[in-house]
Design a protein around this motif. Structure first.
Motif, PDB file in Angstrom:
ATOM      1  N   SER A  82       1.037  -0.627   0.134  1.00  0.00           N
ATOM      2  CA  SER A  82      -0.237  -0.156   0.250  1.00  0.00           C
ATOM      3  C   SER A  82       0.530   1.314  -0.181  1.00  0.00           C
ATOM      4  CB  SER A  82      -0.654   0.371   1.406  1.00  0.00           C
ATOM      5  OG  SER A  82       0.198   0.052   2.426  1.00  0.00           O
ATOM      6  N   LYS A  83       2.134   1.271   0.688  1.00  0.00           N
ATOM      7  CA  LYS A  83       3.155   1.940   0.582  1.00  0.00           C
ATOM      8  C   LYS A  83       4.370   2.294   1.215  1.00  0.00           C
ATOM      9  CE  LYS A  83       2.354   3.545   5.458  1.00  0.00           C
ATOM     10  NZ  LYS A  83       1.703   4.115   6.840  1.00  0.00           N
ATOM     11  N   LEU A  84       5.183   2.645   0.000  1.00  0.00           N
ATOM     12  CA  LEU A  84       6.879   2.448   0.603  1.00  0.00           C
ATOM     13  C   LEU A  84       6.863   4.230   0.513  1.00  0.00           C
ATOM     14  CD1 LEU A  84       7.991   0.642  -2.917  1.00  0.00           C
ATOM     15  CD2 LEU A  84       7.729  -0.344  -0.695  1.00  0.00           C
ATOM     16  N   ASN A  85       8.346   3.647   1.985  1.00  0.00           N
ATOM     17  CA  ASN A  85       9.042   4.956   1.790  1.00  0.00           C
ATOM     18  C   ASN A  85      10.194   5.230   1.872  1.00  0.00           C
ATOM     19  OD1 ASN A  85      10.520   3.410   3.777  1.00  0.00           O
ATOM     20  ND2 ASN A  85       9.186   3.576   5.844  1.00  0.00           N
ATOM     21  N   PHE A  86      10.601   6.554   2.487  1.00  0.00           N
ATOM     22  CA  PHE A  86      11.987   6.549   1.316  1.00  0.00           C
ATOM     23  C   PHE A  86      13.610   5.491   2.452  1.00  0.00           C
ATOM     24  CE2 PHE A  86      16.337   8.658   2.183  1.00  0.00           C
ATOM     25  CZ  PHE A  86      16.112   9.206   1.346  1.00  0.00           C
ATOM     26  N   ASP A  87      13.312   5.038   3.425  1.00  0.00           N
ATOM     27  CA  ASP A  87      14.152   4.004   3.537  1.00  0.00           C
ATOM     28  C   ASP A  87      13.837   2.933   2.512  1.00  0.00           C
ATOM     29  OD1 ASP A  87      15.554   5.521   5.533  1.00  0.00           O
ATOM     30  OD2 ASP A  87      14.043   4.681   7.262  1.00  0.00           O
ATOM     31  N   ASP A  88      12.529   3.151   1.757  1.00  0.00           N
ATOM     32  CA  ASP A  88      12.232   1.595   1.524  1.00  0.00           C
ATOM     33  C   ASP A  88      12.705   1.673  -0.538  1.00  0.00           C
ATOM     34  OD1 ASP A  88      10.605   0.143   2.861  1.00  0.00           O
ATOM     35  OD2 ASP A  88       9.397   1.248   2.230  1.00  0.00           O
ATOM     36  N   PHE A  89      12.773   2.984  -0.576  1.00  0.00           N
ATOM     37  CA  PHE A  89      13.641   3.400  -1.866  1.00  0.00           C
ATOM     38  C   PHE A  89      14.959   2.830  -1.794  1.00  0.00           C
ATOM     39  CE2 PHE A  89      14.762   6.917  -4.364  1.00  0.00           C
ATOM     40  CZ  PHE A  89      13.933   6.342  -5.552  1.00  0.00           C
ATOM     41  N   CYS A  90      15.522   3.114  -0.528  1.00  0.00           N
ATOM     42  CA  CYS A  90      17.188   3.500  -1.049  1.00  0.00           C
ATOM     43  C   CYS A  90      17.953   1.808  -0.502  1.00  0.00           C
ATOM     44  CB  CYS A  90      17.397   4.089   0.778  1.00  0.00           C
ATOM     45  SG  CYS A  90      17.366   6.067   0.334  1.00  0.00           S
ATOM     46  N   GLU A  91      16.622   0.968  -0.403  1.00  0.00           N
ATOM     47  CA  GLU A  91      17.198  -0.744  -0.382  1.00  0.00           C
ATOM     48  C   GLU A  91      16.845  -1.208  -2.081  1.00  0.00           C
ATOM     49  OE1 GLU A  91      17.995  -2.655   1.916  1.00  0.00           O
ATOM     50  OE2 GLU A  91      18.535  -0.584   2.882  1.00  0.00           O
ATOM     51  N   ILE A  92      15.872  -0.326  -2.490  1.00  0.00           N
ATOM     52  CA  ILE A  92      15.607  -0.363  -4.111  1.00  0.00           C
ATOM     53  C   ILE A  92      16.598  -0.231  -5.036  1.00  0.00           C
ATOM     54  CG2 ILE A  92      13.891  -0.660  -5.776  1.00  0.00           C
ATOM     55  CD1 ILE A  92      11.822   0.042  -4.294  1.00  0.00           C
ATOM     56  N   LEU A  93      17.630   0.791  -4.589  1.00  0.00           N
ATOM     57  CA  LEU A  93      17.942   1.629  -5.412  1.00  0.00           C
ATOM     58  C   LEU A  93      19.882   0.638  -5.000  1.00  0.00           C
ATOM     59  CD1 LEU A  93      17.645   5.228  -5.253  1.00  0.00           C
ATOM     60  CD2 LEU A  93      16.596   3.618  -6.808  1.00  0.00           C
TER      61      LEU A  93
ATOM     62  N   PHE B 246       0.550 -12.897  14.122  1.00  0.00           N
ATOM     63  CA  PHE B 246       0.966 -10.825  13.464  1.00  0.00           C
ATOM     64  C   PHE B 246       1.354 -11.415  12.243  1.00  0.00           C
ATOM     65  CE2 PHE B 246       0.691 -10.923  18.313  1.00  0.00           C
ATOM     66  CZ  PHE B 246      -0.710  -9.708  18.109  1.00  0.00           C
ATOM     67  N   PHE B 247       1.183 -11.053  11.650  1.00  0.00           N
ATOM     68  CA  PHE B 247       1.879 -11.049   9.986  1.00  0.00           C
ATOM     69  C   PHE B 247       2.484  -9.232   9.833  1.00  0.00           C
ATOM     70  CE2 PHE B 247      -1.606 -14.304   9.119  1.00  0.00           C
ATOM     71  CZ  PHE B 247      -0.665 -15.496   9.052  1.00  0.00           C
ATOM     72  N   LEU B 248       3.714  -9.639   9.208  1.00  0.00           N
ATOM     73  CA  LEU B 248       4.494  -8.362   8.931  1.00  0.00           C
ATOM     74  C   LEU B 248       4.375  -7.925   7.456  1.00  0.00           C
ATOM     75  CD1 LEU B 248       6.423  -6.652  10.300  1.00  0.00           C
ATOM     76  CD2 LEU B 248       8.250  -7.766  10.047  1.00  0.00           C
ATOM     77  N   GLU B 249       3.500  -6.887   7.594  1.00  0.00           N
ATOM     78  CA  GLU B 249       3.081  -7.017   5.437  1.00  0.00           C
ATOM     79  C   GLU B 249       4.286  -6.052   4.816  1.00  0.00           C
ATOM     80  OE1 GLU B 249       0.275  -8.260   5.258  1.00  0.00           O
ATOM     81  OE2 GLU B 249      -1.222  -8.551   6.481  1.00  0.00           O
ATOM     82  N   ASP B 250       4.268  -5.954   3.797  1.00  0.00           N
ATOM     83  CA  ASP B 250       5.224  -5.358   2.928  1.00  0.00           C
ATOM     84  C   ASP B 250       5.946  -4.420   2.893  1.00  0.00           C
ATOM     85  OD1 ASP B 250       5.807  -7.748   1.243  1.00  0.00           O
ATOM     86  OD2 ASP B 250       4.439  -7.638   0.145  1.00  0.00           O
TER      87      ASP B 250
ATOM     88  N   GLY C  29       5.514  -2.876   5.895  1.00  0.00           N
ATOM     89  CA  GLY C  29       5.821  -2.856   7.734  1.00  0.00           C
ATOM     90  C   GLY C  29       5.259  -2.705   8.441  1.00  0.00           C
ATOM     91  N   SER C  30       3.501  -2.761   8.498  1.00  0.00           N
ATOM     92  CA  SER C  30       3.128  -2.055   9.371  1.00  0.00           C
ATOM     93  C   SER C  30       2.638  -3.823   9.987  1.00  0.00           C
ATOM     94  CB  SER C  30       1.292  -1.816   8.279  1.00  0.00           C
ATOM     95  OG  SER C  30       1.016  -3.225   7.175  1.00  0.00           O
ATOM     96  N   ILE C  31       1.205  -4.221  10.543  1.00  0.00           N
ATOM     97  CA  ILE C  31       1.621  -5.630  11.249  1.00  0.00           C
ATOM     98  C   ILE C  31      -0.046  -6.091  11.282  1.00  0.00           C
ATOM     99  CG2 ILE C  31       1.539  -6.908  13.311  1.00  0.00           C
ATOM    100  CD1 ILE C  31       3.993  -5.828  14.043  1.00  0.00           C
ATOM    101  N   SER C  32      -0.916  -7.254  10.839  1.00  0.00           N
ATOM    102  CA  SER C  32      -2.082  -6.776  11.096  1.00  0.00           C
ATOM    103  C   SER C  32      -2.261  -8.804  11.425  1.00  0.00           C
ATOM    104  CB  SER C  32      -2.596  -7.712   9.464  1.00  0.00           C
ATOM    105  OG  SER C  32      -2.341  -8.356   8.683  1.00  0.00           O
TER     106      SER C  32
ATOM    107  N   PHE D 171      -2.377  -7.543  20.054  1.00  0.00           N
ATOM    108  CA  PHE D 171      -1.624  -6.255  19.629  1.00  0.00           C
ATOM    109  C   PHE D 171      -0.219  -7.326  19.424  1.00  0.00           C
ATOM    110  CE2 PHE D 171       0.760  -2.829  21.310  1.00  0.00           C
ATOM    111  CZ  PHE D 171       0.760  -2.017  20.391  1.00  0.00           C
ATOM    112  N   THR D 172       0.893  -5.974  18.635  1.00  0.00           N
ATOM    113  CA  THR D 172       2.064  -6.409  18.999  1.00  0.00           C
ATOM    114  C   THR D 172       2.991  -5.066  18.748  1.00  0.00           C
ATOM    115  OG1 THR D 172       4.090  -7.519  19.232  1.00  0.00           O
ATOM    116  CG2 THR D 172       2.404  -7.046  17.070  1.00  0.00           C
ATOM    117  N   SER D 173       3.860  -4.420  19.342  1.00  0.00           N
ATOM    118  CA  SER D 173       3.876  -2.946  18.890  1.00  0.00           C
ATOM    119  C   SER D 173       5.071  -3.247  17.841  1.00  0.00           C
ATOM    120  CB  SER D 173       5.185  -2.808  20.733  1.00  0.00           C
ATOM    121  OG  SER D 173       6.011  -3.228  20.519  1.00  0.00           O
ATOM    122  N   GLY D 174       5.337  -4.098  17.527  1.00  0.00           N
ATOM    123  CA  GLY D 174       7.170  -4.128  16.232  1.00  0.00           C
ATOM    124  C   GLY D 174       8.177  -4.134  17.310  1.00  0.00           C
TER     125      GLY D 174
END
Length: 617
Positions: free
Chosen positions: A66-77, A262-266, A268-271, A353-356
């Motif tokens: 659903s979203k990627l942040n700047f850190d994810d973008f750096c990892e892709i590069l 608990f599942f860690l989504e792509d 970074g959120s937890i569901s 719930f888990t804090s992450g």
């Protein structure tokens, strides 16, 4: 405990992150902004000099992203090589059948509509009309390649110059990296750089370290008028006396339990699933939640047993707006989190719930350096069969999705698995077909039947494991068949005078309801402190028995960006995975800032956070 500073990154690493920022800021106003679509990801990658194919984009933007942040973008590069002029030239020369340095419209159309990711004739015509500068029906591709590469470099250089000239942006925190340009940063960024080694993220077994780039002034000196420090020291012995004793006659109480994960989504959120609890009459209740061990060896516990858990109980109103927080587990006994008290007769929502802090993304799922585990093989007779490693993983998955623990999968239980792995449900007709082909008992799928079903899928694909990997990765496994992006758990409900019942729910309002409960648990137990000079921006810092949580309340009519600095904390891990970060809080909104847990529970730990309002840019 000693507090060590991480080594300063090399100039090459500095220049790489500068290049990442330049590309990101060519598309977005701030590197605190998230990428929210595949198209935005494509534009940002192109600004970084990459030429992503549809396959490349689909690798990083999956159906669950659903979203990627700047850190994810750096990892892709780091993973995707920069498109070089020589590489472009080689591609065009393959189209240049005459070898004269030009490509005709017909040559380009043939290449782009018949090979690779095929384009339509209309798309080819649009591209050619833009590139045929002289309007002579031919494309001089050498000049085009030079212009394309130089334009990208010029765009990045322009953004870098703006960054260096803008003193405000120098003090902003971009993702997990604070801006501090190295010497000759612009000239370095314009050059072709080798890929730097990957920098590991803060993990639960390491002390929070200083951010890899410190700004030119100590963070505590920035904008002092709007900074707030909240030091809290917790001794290792302070929570030992707060354990809730187990009722002496607990074995005689009525009991029900339910399993989940608990599942860690792509992103970074937890569901996780949520549950409905029905209590027929007012009674004393003993609630627990804990990670579920799947290990078959007592000397080797499951790796996720240290993950913190909690269970929030909300009254089930006619609408989610009518729901209110009733209680939540906080007292801890080893891996178990406990609540004991009286509940009135009625229906409640149980929100796991888990804090992450302890459940975080690992590199192993995305690493393809190790050879993946084999999933299927051919027997001596040439028939396909599942490997021992896959059977063990599938057996563990069966254990998790068998929510009532009766050793069988009902259609409802199986459909929660199907929705997780394929996004579709199995209807009653399809379930009847399963009954004819796979081992079932009482119209429920056995463990053997579950194995047979997965073997059939592998057989239909003639041994191609692609679909099996989709299932395994959706359930949190990496390519080494390690469960790294999930944490199974079990909820137990004991009632003294009546029989409780539970059932799983799949509510669209689930995440909002959980967020509402977490926020209420923070604001109800602590007072708000206004940031200095900011009468309408408040920080709630709540010290629980085993976790510290903070919340930002923005009561202004415009969004605010709060810079959060945990550098002076000791023996702490943050749910953000970073010691320094920024949080954007929309107008008139409350937002959980972070959760903090001790890394080593046997040692004292100190939470010392400085929150600072960043200036608008």
């Amino acid at each position: 405990m000693s507090f060590q500073e991480s080594p300063r990154p090399s100039d090459e690493e500095e220049a790489f992150y500068m290049q990442c920022r330049a590309a990101y800021l060519s598309v977005f106003r701030s590197s605190l902004t998230n990428i929210t679509s595949k198209q935005q990801l494509c534009r940002a990658l192109q600004q970084a000099g990459r030429n992503p194919s549809h396959a490349t984009l689909n690798k990083y933007w999956t159906p669950r992203t659903s979203k990627l942040n700047f850190d994810d973008f750096c990892e892709i590069l780091k993973c995707e090589k920069k498109t070089e002029e020589a590489e472009l030239m080689r591609a065009f020369k393959k189209m240049d059948v005459n070898g004269d340095g030009y490509i005709s419209h017909s040559e380009l159309e043939k290449a782009l509509t018949t090979k690779g990711e095929k384009m339509t004739t209309e798309e080819v015509n649009a591209i050619f009309s833009l590139l045929d500068i002289n309007k002579d029906g031919k494309l001089e591709y050498a000049e085009f390649c030079r212009l394309l590469v130089s334009t990208v470099e010029q765009c990045q250089a322009a953004v870098l110059e703006k960054l260096e000239a803008n003193a405000k942006l120098k003090r902003q925190n971009f993702g997990s990296q604070s801006y501090s340009p190295p010497k000759s940063a612009i000239s370095q960024a314009a050059a072709s750089l080798p890929q730097p080694p990957e920098t590991p993220r803060a993990d639960s077994d390491t002390t929070l370290k200083k951010d890899s780039r410190s700004s030119s002034r100590p963070s505590s000196a920035r904008s002092r008028r709007s900074s707030l420090s909240n030091p809290i020291t917790v001794t290792s012995s302070s929570t030992k006396a707060t354990k809730i004793p187990e009722p002496s006659s607990l074995q005689e109480w009525n009991h029900t339990y339910v399993k989940g994960c608990f599942f860690l989504e792509d992103d970074g959120s937890i569901s996780s699933l949520q549950y409905q609890l029905h209590i027929p009459e007012t009674t004393n209740v003993y609630l627990t939640i804990q990670p579920l061990s799947l290990s078959h060896r007592p000397d080797k516990p499951s790796s996720w047993m240290s993950v913190d858990t909690a269970l929030f109980v909300m009254s089930a109103g006619e609408t989610k707006e009518d729901s209110s927080l009733v209680c939540f587990t906080e007292s801890k006994d080893k891996e178990k989190y406990v609540w004991k008290g009286e509940l009135n007769a009625g229906t409640y929502y149980l929100l796991p719930f888990t804090s992450g802090c302890k459940l975080k993304k690992t590199k192993s799922k995305k690493s393809f350096s190790n050879k993946p585990v084999e999933l299927v093989y051919r027997t001596d007779t040439g028939e396909l069969d599942l490997t021992r490693e896959l059977r063990e993983a599938l057996s563990d998955i069966f254990e998790v999705i068998d929510m009532d623990g009766n050793g069988l999968l009902s259609l409802e239980e199986y459909n929660f698995f199907e929705l997780r792995t394929s996004g579709e449900k199995c209807d009653k007709d399809a379930w009847a077909v399963c009954k004819e082909n796979f081992d079932m008992r009482k119209n429920q799928l056995t463990r053997q039947g579950f194995m047979e079903l997965n073997l059939m899928e592998a057989t239909e694909k003639d041994g191609d494991p692609a679909d099996l990997w989709v299932t395994l990765e959706a359930m949190g496994y990496n390519r080494m068949l390690e469960l790294v992006d999930a944490c199974p758990f079990q909820v137990d409900v004991y009632c003294e005078g009546t029989q409780p019942s539970t059932q799983p729910l799949s509510m669209d309002s689930g995440p909002k309801l959980l967020n509402q409960a977490v926020q209420k648990s923070i604001t109800a137990r602590t007072g708000a402190k206004a940031l200095r000079g900011q009468d309408n921006v408040f920080i709630y810092t709540c010290r629980g028995e085993h976790r510290i949580s903070s919340l930002i309340a923005n009561k202004t009519n415009q969004k605010v960006t709060v810079h959060v600095n945990n550098e002076q904390s000791r023996n702490c891990c943050s749910s953000r995975g970073m010691s320094v970060f920024a949080v954007e809080v929309p107008a008139r909104t409350k937002m959980v800032c972070q959760h903090i847990l001790p890394i080593n529970e046997r040692q004292d730990w100190t939470y010392n956070c400085v929150e600072t309002i960043l200036p608008c840019t």
